[in-house]
Motif scaffolding. Structure first.
Motif, mmCIF file in Angstrom:
data_model
loop_
_atom_site.group_PDB
_atom_site.id
_atom_site.type_symbol
_atom_site.label_atom_id
_atom_site.label_comp_id
_atom_site.label_asym_id
_atom_site.label_seq_id
_atom_site.Cartn_x
_atom_site.Cartn_y
_atom_site.Cartn_z
ATOM 1 N N GLY A 200 34.927 41.896 25.838
ATOM 2 C CA GLY A 200 33.493 41.982 26.092
ATOM 3 C C GLY A 200 32.964 41.004 27.122
ATOM 4 N N ASP A 201 33.843 40.315 27.833
ATOM 5 C CA ASP A 201 33.425 39.321 28.826
ATOM 6 C C ASP A 201 34.343 39.436 30.036
ATOM 7 N N PRO A 202 33.962 40.241 31.032
ATOM 8 C CA PRO A 202 34.851 40.488 32.177
ATOM 9 C C PRO A 202 35.264 39.230 32.929
ATOM 10 N N ARG A 203 34.363 38.274 33.063
ATOM 11 C CA ARG A 203 34.738 37.070 33.805
ATOM 12 C C ARG A 203 35.774 36.255 33.048
ATOM 13 N N ALA A 204 35.638 36.187 31.733
ATOM 14 C CA ALA A 204 36.646 35.481 30.940
ATOM 15 C C ALA A 204 37.992 36.181 31.031
ATOM 16 N N LEU A 205 37.969 37.511 31.025
ATOM 17 C CA LEU A 205 39.218 38.263 31.139
ATOM 18 C C LEU A 205 39.852 38.056 32.509
ATOM 19 N N LEU A 206 39.051 38.065 33.564
ATOM 20 C CA LEU A 206 39.584 37.827 34.902
ATOM 21 C C LEU A 206 40.189 36.433 35.017
ATOM 22 N N THR A 207 39.556 35.462 34.399
ATOM 23 C CA THR A 207 40.099 34.100 34.411
ATOM 24 C C THR A 207 41.449 34.049 33.702
ATOM 25 N N ARG A 208 41.532 34.752 32.565
ATOM 26 C CA ARG A 208 42.800 34.769 31.818
ATOM 27 C C ARG A 208 43.894 35.473 32.624
ATOM 28 N N VAL A 209 43.562 36.590 33.258
ATOM 29 C CA VAL A 209 44.555 37.318 34.048
ATOM 30 C C VAL A 209 45.041 36.457 35.211
ATOM 31 N N PRO A 251 33.530 43.072 20.242
ATOM 32 C CA PRO A 251 32.882 43.109 21.558
ATOM 33 C C PRO A 251 33.686 43.915 22.562
ATOM 34 N N TRP A 252 32.984 44.678 23.367
ATOM 35 C CA TRP A 252 33.606 45.490 24.408
ATOM 36 C C TRP A 252 32.681 45.507 25.612
ATOM 37 N N ALA A 253 33.227 45.849 26.759
ATOM 38 C CA ALA A 253 32.435 45.950 27.974
ATOM 39 C C ALA A 253 32.799 47.228 28.712
ATOM 40 N N ARG A 254 31.817 47.812 29.362
ATOM 41 C CA ARG A 254 32.080 48.914 30.305
ATOM 42 C C ARG A 254 31.676 48.420 31.674
ATOM 43 N N ILE A 255 32.618 48.498 32.623
ATOM 44 C CA ILE A 255 32.419 47.903 33.934
ATOM 45 C C ILE A 255 32.737 48.924 35.015
ATOM 46 N N GLY A 256 31.761 49.213 35.858
ATOM 47 C CA GLY A 256 31.994 50.043 37.022
ATOM 48 C C GLY A 256 32.575 49.227 38.160
ATOM 49 N N THR A 257 32.930 49.907 39.240
ATOM 50 C CA THR A 257 33.591 49.233 40.357
ATOM 51 C C THR A 257 32.718 48.145 40.967
ATOM 52 N N ARG A 258 31.455 48.450 41.238
ATOM 53 C CA ARG A 258 30.601 47.450 41.879
ATOM 54 C C ARG A 258 30.462 46.199 41.017
ATOM 55 N N ALA A 259 30.303 46.404 39.706
ATOM 56 C CA ALA A 259 30.164 45.260 38.810
ATOM 57 C C ALA A 259 31.442 44.439 38.767
ATOM 58 N N LEU A 261 33.748 44.167 41.086
ATOM 59 C CA LEU A 261 33.898 43.440 42.345
ATOM 60 C C LEU A 261 32.976 42.226 42.390
ATOM 61 N N ARG A 262 31.798 42.350 41.828
ATOM 62 C CA ARG A 262 30.874 41.219 41.784
ATOM 63 C C ARG A 262 31.429 40.085 40.917
ATOM 64 N N HIS A 263 31.937 40.442 39.732
ATOM 65 C CA HIS A 263 32.516 39.421 38.858
ATOM 66 C C HIS A 263 33.761 38.804 39.492
ATOM 67 N N ALA A 264 34.562 39.643 40.153
ATOM 68 C CA ALA A 264 35.782 39.145 40.785
ATOM 69 C C ALA A 264 35.466 38.171 41.911
ATOM 70 N N ALA A 265 34.473 38.499 42.714
ATOM 71 C CA ALA A 265 34.094 37.610 43.821
ATOM 72 C C ALA A 265 33.638 36.260 43.292
ATOM 73 N N ALA A 266 32.932 36.270 42.176
ATOM 74 C CA ALA A 266 32.474 35.009 41.586
ATOM 75 C C ALA A 266 33.648 34.164 41.109
#
Length: 310
Positions: A200-209, A251-259, A261-266
């Motif tokens: 449920g937290d894309p930025r946390a998941l990106l950090t873990r990956v 917790p879960w998240a639904r994330i489209g491409t634009r979202a 990419l925004r989280h990834a750039a951050a």
């Protein structure tokens, strides 16, 4: 749905080799040359496969590491009867249900089938050793294994791990947020079938990956088909028979491409590709710990996979 020391081999895997049985969970007690760092039971990996590894972090054979952490409990849906039943049967219906009653259908039949042409396009872009996070019933793990690739699937569902093993892949019952083999050495991580929503937290998941990938490693993620950036508490449910899922909402998240990419750039990720195939959108991101290589389209010099063997 459906998470260094040592030299490198030709496919990007580390030279440290550990033997295993194909599937394990936290109660497994197989003999092993080493024990994983952390409070993880003994595991044997395939004798003829070299996994990415942090050998220096392992204790001496026969000794257990004293972890500075504790393993997280499985998420509530891991014991959900509807999910396990659907995977074992190879079919739905199965839904994610939000608290407001909205239902998101889950494509169980496709997950339980072999890799389809869209999947194969994704797998052709994979580099080196591959970690499939939320591997589900294991169609992608099985395909990569059939190509002779170093690949591991992880999933918190015992039914998912069992099915992955029966399909010919190697799988570990574990959350992406728990200690994993090959921390910081994987060349490619897959987040398919909506698994960018894990936790449920894309930025946390990106950090873990990013921590799982080798420097410059590749993340390939399948995003939502609509432009959405949503967090929700959900339950897994089979609405046809009124079977209520066990456990609490998760917790879960639904994330489209634009979202995404925004989280990834951050988080400092570099976008290397985005595409849609068969109405399924994908993004390829390069770890901020970038080194080299280009994983752009299939058949480029960066593609290290064998050609389709199934």
């Amino acid at each position: 749905m459906s998470g260094d020391a040592g030299g490198r081999t030709g496919n990007g895997a580390a030279a440290g080799r550990v033997r295993t049985a194909a599937a394990v969970d936290e109660s497994a007690h197989a003999a092993t040359d080493v024990e994983w760092p952390g409070d993880v039971d003994d595991v044997e990996w395939p004798a003829n496969v070299e996994w990415p590894a942090r050998e220096a972090e392992w204790p001496a054979p026969g000794r257990r590491a004293e972890p500075p952490f504790s393993l997280a409990p499985p998420p509530p849906w891991a014991a959900s009867d509807p999910y396990a039943a659907a995977l074992r049967a190879g079919r739905g219906p199965l839904f994610l249900r939000r608290a407001d009653g909205w239902l998101l259908p889950l494509d169980v039949e496709r997950w339980c089938a072999g890799a389809d042409p869209v999947d194969l396009e994704v797998l052709d872009r994979c580099e080196g050793a591959v970690l499939d996070v939320g591997c589900g019933p294991g169609r992608l793990v099985a395909e990569l294994a059939a190509r002779g690739r170093t690949v591991l699937g992880i999933d918190v569902s015992e039914a998912a791990v069992d099915r992955t093993v029966r399909s010919g892949g190697h799988s570990l019952r574990r959350s992406v947020f728990e200690p994993l083999p090959g921390e910081g050495r994987w060349d490619t991580v897959l987040l398919m079938d909506g698994n960018v929503g894990i936790g449920g937290d894309p930025r946390a998941l990106l950090t873990r990956v990013a921590a799982l990938l080798a420097p410059g490693g590749l993340l390939i993620a399948e995003t939502a088909r609509v432009d959405v950036d949503e967090r929700a508490q959900v339950q897994l449910v089979d609405v046809t028979d009124g079977h209520a899922p066990s456990g609490s909402p998760f917790p879960w998240a639904r994330i489209g491409t634009r979202a995404l990419l925004r989280h990834a750039a951050a988080g400092g990720w570099r976008t290397v590709a985005q595409w849609t195939s068969g109405d399924r959108p994908f993004v390829a991101l390069r770890s901020a710990r970038s080194a080299s290589s280009s994983a752009e389209p299939p058949n480029s010099t960066a593609v290290m996979s064998s050609q389709r063997a199934r």
